[in-house]
Design an enzyme around this catalytic site. Structure first.
Site, PDB file in Angstrom:
ATOM      1  N   TYR A   1      -0.645  61.041  -1.337  1.00  0.00           N
ATOM      2  CA  TYR A   1       0.100  62.275  -1.599  1.00  0.00           C
ATOM      3  C   TYR A   1      -0.271  62.819  -2.963  1.00  0.00           C
ATOM      4  O   TYR A   1      -0.292  62.074  -3.950  1.00  0.00           O
ATOM      5  CB  TYR A   1       1.602  61.924  -1.543  1.00  0.00           C
TER       6      TYR A   1
ATOM      7  N   ARG B   1      41.191  63.920  10.685  1.00  0.00           N
ATOM      8  CA  ARG B   1      41.364  62.655   9.950  1.00  0.00           C
ATOM      9  C   ARG B   1      40.047  62.021   9.524  1.00  0.00           C
ATOM     10  O   ARG B   1      40.028  61.060   8.761  1.00  0.00           O
ATOM     11  CB  ARG B   1      42.185  61.672  10.788  1.00  0.00           C
TER      12      ARG B   1
ATOM     13  N   ARG C   1     -13.846  50.151 -11.167  1.00  0.00           N
ATOM     14  CA  ARG C   1     -13.043  49.835 -12.349  1.00  0.00           C
ATOM     15  C   ARG C   1     -13.454  50.739 -13.492  1.00  0.00           C
ATOM     16  O   ARG C   1     -14.613  51.120 -13.616  1.00  0.00           O
ATOM     17  CB  ARG C   1     -13.259  48.382 -12.761  1.00  0.00           C
TER      18      ARG C   1
ATOM     19  N   ASN D   1      -7.956  42.461   5.599  1.00  0.00           N
ATOM     20  CA  ASN D   1      -7.053  41.783   4.685  1.00  0.00           C
ATOM     21  C   ASN D   1      -6.801  42.705   3.493  1.00  0.00           C
ATOM     22  O   ASN D   1      -7.731  43.076   2.783  1.00  0.00           O
ATOM     23  CB  ASN D   1      -7.672  40.465   4.224  1.00  0.00           C
TER      24      ASN D   1
END
Ligand code: UD1
Ligand code: CA
Length: 451
Positions: free
Chosen positions: A373, A18, A426, A363
């Site tokens: 990854y 069931r 950057r 922080n």
């Protein structure tokens, strides 16, 4: 009591059709653990040093699933499913070793408590040969009825074998029982299959023991402890009862929950005193939380260790291997996986930290990502004590950032940053063209007017 030895036999050979599942019924989870693992733990808590599990088809899957919970379990196979009495005798070899108490329980009845099983054992210690766990219900349909004479249990009649008067009895067999080890094999071997279903009914030991002049007793148990799970709706019902119980235990142990009915715990969730769990928090397996921790609303936590005074959420996701030291903070929309945060470290907004160690008081700015990854392998990131990572930085592992280093906002960091250094990563220096914005805005406004 402690001096009496105990064997538990867990019946789990049923097909569980069931459930409509390819997975054996007893492996469906309650609070993140297969229901049979709950039964294993409960019988162990009730003092069963030897645990026998009787399986049918799917025995290997049951063995594999139970192994992480208890390696002391012995497995027996019931080749043909000829009834509960026949199933118990699949563990004949274990019974023959000689125990004071034999507890017979079902793998699909996960809510029975050790307290109840200990009560049954106490009756055996008191001289009872068979103690049956029964319950009162308004609707006894489908259950074996407990037949009493002069206040003594004399037989259990399966519904199909009941006459009209017996069918009206509301005291039912929960299926679980304790048998004195001394009498167990003698009683079990005397069970026949002359009944409506042609099965070997375990329940017949009651009549057999009574005829031999042995003491037989019924132990009344709350219905919910004896709930057998046959389909997924009943599984959800058992989950609900389990959750209510565990939330209650935790609150009594000093954990606050404003809306306990919205907090979902795992079989092994541990939470220390004075911690608060806000509404709508989900715990997967393997979570350990210290004292005075606050888990804010809508957090999803599994396999994580959270030390005293830490704060998590709202909307935080802690995955396996997240280790938060005391006083650290993980804020909204942050994901932490296989990573440790040092004392007082903060990862407050929109951040992914994976395969990393973050130093004390570091922080981590909003939108920081550890790029762990490359599609094939995972790499480690280490960020030192007191380091400051500017917002929207991508930290490309493997890489180490030293103590007290500063990483400028928007940096892509691919090489190590020494302690006390400032790193910019950057793509372009910023260019500023005076008045250019005003010029663009004017042109766009004119275009809009033309339409
Ligand atoms: C059984 C009791 C019934 C009781 C009910 C409570 C008997 C004869 N009847 O009925 O009095 O009211 O439980 O729920 O015991 N199993 C095996 N091998 C078998 C047969 C069963 O391992 O050959 C296992 C099942 O997997 C299950 C348990 O024994 O875990 C109970 O079997 P089930 O067929 O559900 O018994 P009921 O008919 O519900
Ligand atoms: Ca049943």
């Amino acid at each position: 009591m402690q001096t009496r030895t105990c064997l538990s036999i867990i019946l789990a050979a049923g097909d569980g059709t069931r459930m409509k599942s390819g997975v054996p019924k007893v492996l469906h989870p309650v609070a993140g653990a297969p229901m049979i693992a709950h039964v294993v733990k409960t019988t162990a808590d009730a003092g069963a040093a030897t645990i026998s599990i009787v399986t049918g088809r799917g025995g290997d899957a049951v063995r594999d699933a139970v192994a992480p919970f208890d390696t002391q379990v012995v497995f027996h196979q019931q080749m043909q499913r000829l009834g509960t009495g026949h199933a118990v005798l699949a563990a004949r070899e274990a019974i023959a070793r000689g125990f004071d108490d034999v507890l017979i329980v079902f793998g699909d009845t996960p809510l029975v408590t050790a307290e109840t099983l200990l009560k049954a054992r106490a009756k055996l210690a008191d001289g009872s040969a068979v103690t049956v766990m029964g319950f009162q219900t308004e609707d006894p349909t489908g259950y074996g009825r407990l037949i009493e004479e002069n206040g003594r249990l004399v037989a259990i009649r399966e519904e199909k074998d009941c006459d009209d008067d017996e069918r009206k009895i509301t005291f039912c067999n929960g299926g679980l029982m304790g048998i004195s080890g001394q009498n167990a094999l003698e009683l079990l071997d005397a069970i026949g299959n002359d009944n409506a279903k042609g099965e070997y009914y375990l329940t017949d030991v009651v009549e057999i023991a009574h005829a031999k002049g042995l003491r037989v007793e019924a132990l009344e148990v709350p219905y919910e402890e004896l709930l057998g799970i046959n389909n997924r709706a009943e599984l959800a019902g058992a989950e609900n009862i389990w959750q209510q119980r565990r939330r209650g235990e935790l609150m009594h142990a000093g954990v606050s929950m404003q809306a306990p009915e919205t907090v979902f715990l795992s079989h092994d969730t541990a939470i220390g005193a004075d911690s608060t769990i806000e509404p709508h928090v989900w715990f997967g397996p393997g979570v350990k939380i210290g004292n005075s921790v606050r888990v804010r609303a809508y957090s999803h936590i599994e396999g994580a260790t959270i030390a005293d005074g830490a704060e998590v959420g709202p909307y935080a996701r802690l995955r396996p291997g997240a280790e938060l030291a005391s006083g650290s903070k993980v804020g909204n929309f942050c994901e932490i996986k296989k990573a440790s945060l040092g004392e007082g470290a903060k990862v407050n907004h929109l951040t992914y930290i994976g395969d990393a160690s973050i130093g004390a008081r570091a922080n981590i700015g909003a939108g920081t990502i550890t790029c762990n990854y490359d599609g094939y392998n995972k790499y480690q990131t280490s960020i030192g004590d007191g380091a400051f990572i500017g917002s929207n930085s991508a930290i490309v592992a493997p890489v180490n950032i030293g103590d007290r280093a500063l990483v400028a906002a928007g940096s892509v960091i691919t090489r190590d940053v020494p302690a006390d250094a400032l790193a910019f990563g950057r793509a372009n220096e910023e260019t500023v063209r005076k008045g250019k914005a005003a010029e663009i805005n004017k042109r766009n406004a004119a275009r809009k007017k033309e339409k």
